[in-house]
Design a protein around this motif. Structure first.
Motif, PDB file in Angstrom:
ATOM      1  N   MET A   1       3.427 -12.914   4.055  1.00 60.54           N
ATOM      2  CA  MET A   1       3.127 -12.431   2.693  1.00 60.54           C
ATOM      3  C   MET A   1       2.009 -13.280   2.099  1.00 60.54           C
ATOM      4  O   MET A   1       2.052 -14.500   2.144  1.00 60.54           O
ATOM      5  N   SER A   2       0.983 -12.617   1.540  1.00 61.00           N
ATOM      6  CA  SER A   2      -0.142 -13.338   0.976  1.00 61.00           C
ATOM      7  C   SER A   2       0.211 -13.919  -0.383  1.00 61.00           C
ATOM      8  O   SER A   2       1.215 -13.552  -1.008  1.00 61.00           O
ATOM      9  N   GLU A   3      -0.654 -14.827  -0.856  1.00 56.81           N
ATOM     10  CA  GLU A   3      -0.460 -15.429  -2.178  1.00 56.81           C
ATOM     11  C   GLU A   3      -0.433 -14.363  -3.260  1.00 56.81           C
ATOM     12  O   GLU A   3       0.364 -14.418  -4.196  1.00 56.81           O
ATOM     13  N   HIS A   4      -1.289 -13.342  -3.120  1.00 58.04           N
ATOM     14  CA  HIS A   4      -1.351 -12.293  -4.138  1.00 58.04           C
ATOM     15  C   HIS A   4      -0.126 -11.396  -4.089  1.00 58.04           C
ATOM     16  O   HIS A   4       0.326 -10.906  -5.125  1.00 58.04           O
ATOM     17  N   ASP A   5       0.440 -11.164  -2.887  1.00 54.95           N
ATOM     18  CA  ASP A   5       1.679 -10.403  -2.801  1.00 54.95           C
ATOM     19  C   ASP A   5       2.818 -11.151  -3.473  1.00 54.95           C
ATOM     20  O   ASP A   5       3.670 -10.553  -4.143  1.00 54.95           O
ATOM     21  N   ARG A   6       2.858 -12.485  -3.298  1.00 57.97           N
ATOM     22  CA  ARG A   6       3.915 -13.271  -3.941  1.00 57.97           C
ATOM     23  C   ARG A   6       3.796 -13.224  -5.462  1.00 57.97           C
ATOM     24  O   ARG A   6       4.792 -13.284  -6.170  1.00 57.97           O
ATOM     25  N   ASP A   7       2.557 -13.083  -5.967  1.00 58.31           N
ATOM     26  CA  ASP A   7       2.341 -13.060  -7.412  1.00 58.31           C
ATOM     27  C   ASP A   7       2.554 -11.664  -8.000  1.00 58.31           C
ATOM     28  O   ASP A   7       2.625 -11.513  -9.206  1.00 58.31           O
ATOM     29  N   ARG A   8       2.687 -10.663  -7.160  1.00 63.27           N
ATOM     30  CA  ARG A   8       2.767  -9.293  -7.656  1.00 63.27           C
ATOM     31  C   ARG A   8       4.127  -9.021  -8.294  1.00 63.27           C
ATOM     32  O   ARG A   8       5.169  -9.305  -7.720  1.00 63.27           O
ATOM     33  N   PHE A 267     -11.653  -3.458  -3.573  1.00 58.70           N
ATOM     34  CA  PHE A 267     -10.806  -4.212  -2.653  1.00 58.70           C
ATOM     35  C   PHE A 267     -10.494  -5.605  -3.198  1.00 58.70           C
ATOM     36  O   PHE A 267      -9.378  -6.102  -3.060  1.00 58.70           O
ATOM     37  N   GLU A 268     -11.471  -6.241  -3.820  1.00 59.90           N
ATOM     38  CA  GLU A 268     -11.228  -7.559  -4.410  1.00 59.90           C
ATOM     39  C   GLU A 268     -10.328  -7.434  -5.633  1.00 59.90           C
ATOM     40  O   GLU A 268      -9.392  -8.218  -5.814  1.00 59.90           O
ATOM     41  N   TRP A 269     -10.596  -6.447  -6.482  1.00 59.72           N
ATOM     42  CA  TRP A 269      -9.782  -6.268  -7.685  1.00 59.72           C
ATOM     43  C   TRP A 269      -8.342  -5.903  -7.343  1.00 59.72           C
ATOM     44  O   TRP A 269      -7.410  -6.310  -8.045  1.00 59.72           O
ATOM     45  N   ALA A 270      -8.146  -5.119  -6.286  1.00 63.75           N
ATOM     46  CA  ALA A 270      -6.798  -4.651  -5.950  1.00 63.75           C
ATOM     47  C   ALA A 270      -5.852  -5.800  -5.650  1.00 63.75           C
ATOM     48  O   ALA A 270      -4.640  -5.694  -5.873  1.00 63.75           O
ATOM     49  N   ARG A 271      -6.379  -6.903  -5.161  1.00 62.14           N
ATOM     50  CA  ARG A 271      -5.539  -8.051  -4.827  1.00 62.14           C
ATOM     51  C   ARG A 271      -4.837  -8.616  -6.060  1.00 62.14           C
ATOM     52  O   ARG A 271      -3.848  -9.342  -5.935  1.00 62.14           O
ATOM     53  N   HIS A 272      -5.331  -8.290  -7.241  1.00 60.54           N
ATOM     54  CA  HIS A 272      -4.813  -8.886  -8.475  1.00 60.54           C
ATOM     55  C   HIS A 272      -4.047  -7.882  -9.346  1.00 60.54           C
ATOM     56  O   HIS A 272      -3.660  -8.218 -10.470  1.00 60.54           O
TER      57      HIS A 272
END
Length: 680
Positions: A1-8, A267-272
């Motif tokens: 799990m990526s850092e951004h997935d953990r923050d979602r 793609f960059e924005w979607a991570r957040h």
């Protein structure tokens, strides 16, 4: 799990988000009770509030009045309507520009843009960011615990009107961004190839945004400025997100991505984003607009790695900003709404609830038109609301794809720059030329970044991927080597991330994979065409582009027939590892492109969702976590059709058993629950 997935923060809905932008500040409060009654009548479950509310809640510097917003949100909560609450920062009030004109954006030729429209702010302005953050802090503190709050809506349609700013504030921010990217000015000079035209910089202080210049601008400078500009807007988003997370950590955040917006790297924005949101405004005057819309919806689903997304805005009927604003024909709004649901949306939302009496969008349609609720538009919206209320099982389900189409914003920006062999190449046109045959074949397709894990896909399509780095090239080669099938079009793999040509012969990073060496680009004249002769006896035509191709392991499928390159390879195929790679050194006509992609898909085992469906009928499947499948049939024709059905299908709305075929009226829709014996 990526850092951004953990923050979602997961966004969970217990019903389809149905409704749209509600702007009570435009109307006297005696209208609000009538609005609540009409929302109940239409089956509204969610309202987006406050998108352009800054001047209403902060009428003068230091003065705040949230009373109207309090009362509106309370009414919505009392009527069972959830709220997607905006941070209100999309359009600053006039007093901010008067007090701080340095917050206003400046164009490349030095023109300052003034208040009177919307989005009149420089994204890099620290003053704008300071005032925006102060407003968001107050909004977050006030409404974090409100019973109506379901989702935070940050900004609005970033990059729609002002995507770049060339002012001195932006210039300084650009220099800081470059220093972080390259470390020192020598790194910048190397990346930008500044030995050419005496552009070498001795200090970052000499670097400017690509303002109006007397000759062709530096392509690497332009590319980096587009990256910087997307990042500057993203910094504004993230500033607000941090404040919202602090005060309401359990509430998701989103922003509405507009169409296929070139200035914003999705793609960059979607991570957040906690959930992907999208605004869709297809043109009813365009007979094939639904194909481009399907592409956009597949992109939105893919941005969230297959998770459901939200159709945040669409028009109930006509918009107001085209030269000719056609209304949606009877049944078309329902059809296009189900198209979003069929491709993964858990929301059908509109701009807006009540049609404005004044302002720039007064002729933009609304759920409640100027003529009131006893109208075709309101009746169609209310009928759709009732239908969606009867499909709760679909919420949270996913769409699975056999194929992927690769897209990268940096490559898009670089592809359409100046001083190329041809300067009329269009990334959107290329995408759709490759996507349309897959749509027509009912092969579900994800739209993914070239660095993504491709192993789940049977077929990968690569339209004009001009800019690639070595890691991307290796990713594609590994995919094919492991058994994947790839179709790549011309002018791919030409430059690195700084728009510098890969040496060693075009397309250097893909020569081994494709088994070809392109010696020269040979663009065709405007409106020119060249014949294609296939080894199996078929013929076609091609436009835009041709290439002098030397074979290095590939086999020719077609040669140019006529012109200076007559007899030379035009389209090739190479077996590579356990897979195969096709290369298109030109732009084939639509029929030929369709035949090529169907051949590659068949080889790859990328199967149609429902073989035998008539032309013009869109077909997708959504699958729930427990394996239940829902088949969507959407008839984009203006005549009725018969569609074959898999066995044991039932109408998801009525529960009625369906036979071996269904009749779809013009613009008709069928949502079918598939039985366990269905093979679709």
């Amino acid at each position: 799990m990526s850092e951004h997935d953990r923050d979602r923060t997961p966004v969970r809905l217990d019903a389809f988000a149905f409704g749209g932008d509600y702007n009570p500040e435009q109307w006297p409060e005696e209208v609000w009770d009538a609005d609540m009654a009409l929302m109940r009548r239409a089956g509204i479950t969610m309202a987006t509030v406050g998108v352009f509310g800054w001047a209403q809640v902060q009428p003068t510097p230091g003065t705040f009045d949230f009373g109207w917003c309090d009362r509106a949100l309370d009414k919505l909560a009392d009527n069972g309507v959830g709220v997607c609450l905006a941070t209100m920062t999309a359009s600053p009030p006039p007093w901010l520009a008067r007090a701080h004109p340095e917050t206003l954006p400046v164009t490349a030729d030095g023109t300052r843009l003034w208040p009177g429209g919307r989005q009149h702010y420089c994204p890099s302005s620290p003053v704008y960011r300071e005032h925006a953050a102060a407003l968001v802090e107050r909004v977050a503190r006030r409404y974090a615990g409100h019973p109506a709050l379901r989702l935070w809506h940050i900004g609005n349609e970033y990059g729609c009107h002002v995507s770049t700013c060339y002012c001195d504030v932006s210039a300084e921010a650009f220099r800081e961004w470059l220093a972080r990217r390259y470390g020192d000015v020598d790194g910048l000079n190397e990346a930008w190839s500044t030995a050419f035209w005496s552009q070498r910089y001795a200090d970052f202080a000499e670097v400017l945004p690509p303002r109006a210049v007397p000759a062709i601008p530096n392509p690497a400078q332009n590319l980096d400025f587009q990256r910087f500009s997307s990042d500057a807007m993203l910094e504004c988003f993230l500033l607000e997100k941090r404040i919202l997370r602090e005060h309401s950590p359990g509430v998701g955040v989103t922003t509405n991505l507009l169409g296929l917006a070139k200035p914003v790297d999705f793609f960059e924005w979607a991570r957040h984003q906690d959930v992907i949101s999208h605004d869709s405004y297809p043109d009813p005057h365009r007979a094939d607009t639904h194909v481009e819309v399907a592409f956009n919806y597949d992109l939105m689903r893919s941005l969230g790695d297959g998770r459901p997304w939200l159709l945040m805005e669409q028009a109930p009927s006509a918009v107001n900003w085209r030269d000719r604003n056609a209304p949606k024909a009877p049944g078309q709004m329902r059809l296009w709404s189900y198209q979003a649901v069929a491709r993964g949306s858990d929301a059908v939302l509109y701009f807006q609830f009540r049609q404005s009496r004044g302002g720039a969008e007064r002729f933009h349609s609304a759920i409640v038109p100027h003529a009131g609720p006893e109208t075709r538009v309101f009746r169609e919206v209310a009928e759709l609301g009732a239908e969606l209320a009867g499909l709760p099982e679909i919420l949270g389900s996913r769409v699975e794809a056999d194929a992927a189409l690769l897209m990268d914003w940096s490559s898009w920006w670089a592809l359409e720059a100046e001083s190329h062999p041809a300067t009329d190449l269009s990334q959107v046109d290329a995408n759709l030329a490759h996507y349309r045959p897959l749509w027509e074949s009912r092969i579900t397709t994800d739209i993914v970044h070239p660095s993504a894990d491709l192993s789940r896909y049977r077929l990968v399509v690569v339209p004009n991927l001009y800019l690639v780095d070595e890691a991307v090239a290796a990713n594609l080669a590994d995919y094919v080597r492991a058994g994947g099938y790839l179709v790549m079009s011309f002018f791919s793999g030409i430059v690195d991330g700084n728009d510098r040509v890969h040496l060693g012969g075009y397309p250097a990073p893909f020569r081994e994979l494709l088994g070809v060496h392109v010696e020269e680009f040979w663009p065709l004249p405007p409106n020119g065409a060249v014949g294609l002769a296939f080894t199996d006896g078929h013929h076609g035509t091609a436009t835009v582009w041709s290439e002098w191709i030397n074979l290095e392991g590939a086999e020719p499928l077609a040669t140019f027939a006529g012109g200076e390159l007559s007899g030379l390879p035009a389209i090739t195929r190479r077996s590579f590892g356990d897979g195969a790679a096709y290369y298109l050194g030109t732009k084939p006509d639509a029929t030929t492109m369709g035949n090529l992609l169907r051949r590659a898909a068949a080889e790859a085992g990328a199967a149609p969702v429902l073989p035998g469906a008539p032309a013009g009928v869109e077909v997708t499947v959504r699958r729930t976590a427990d394996g239940t499948r829902f088949l969507f049939l959407l008839n984009h024709n203006v005549f009725g059709v018969q569609v074959p059905l898999p066995p044991s299908a039932t109408d998801a709305l009525t529960g009625q058993e369906l036979g071996d075929q269904a009749t779809l009226d013009r613009r008709g829709v069928l949502v079918a629950r598939l039985g366990l014996s269905a093979t679709t």
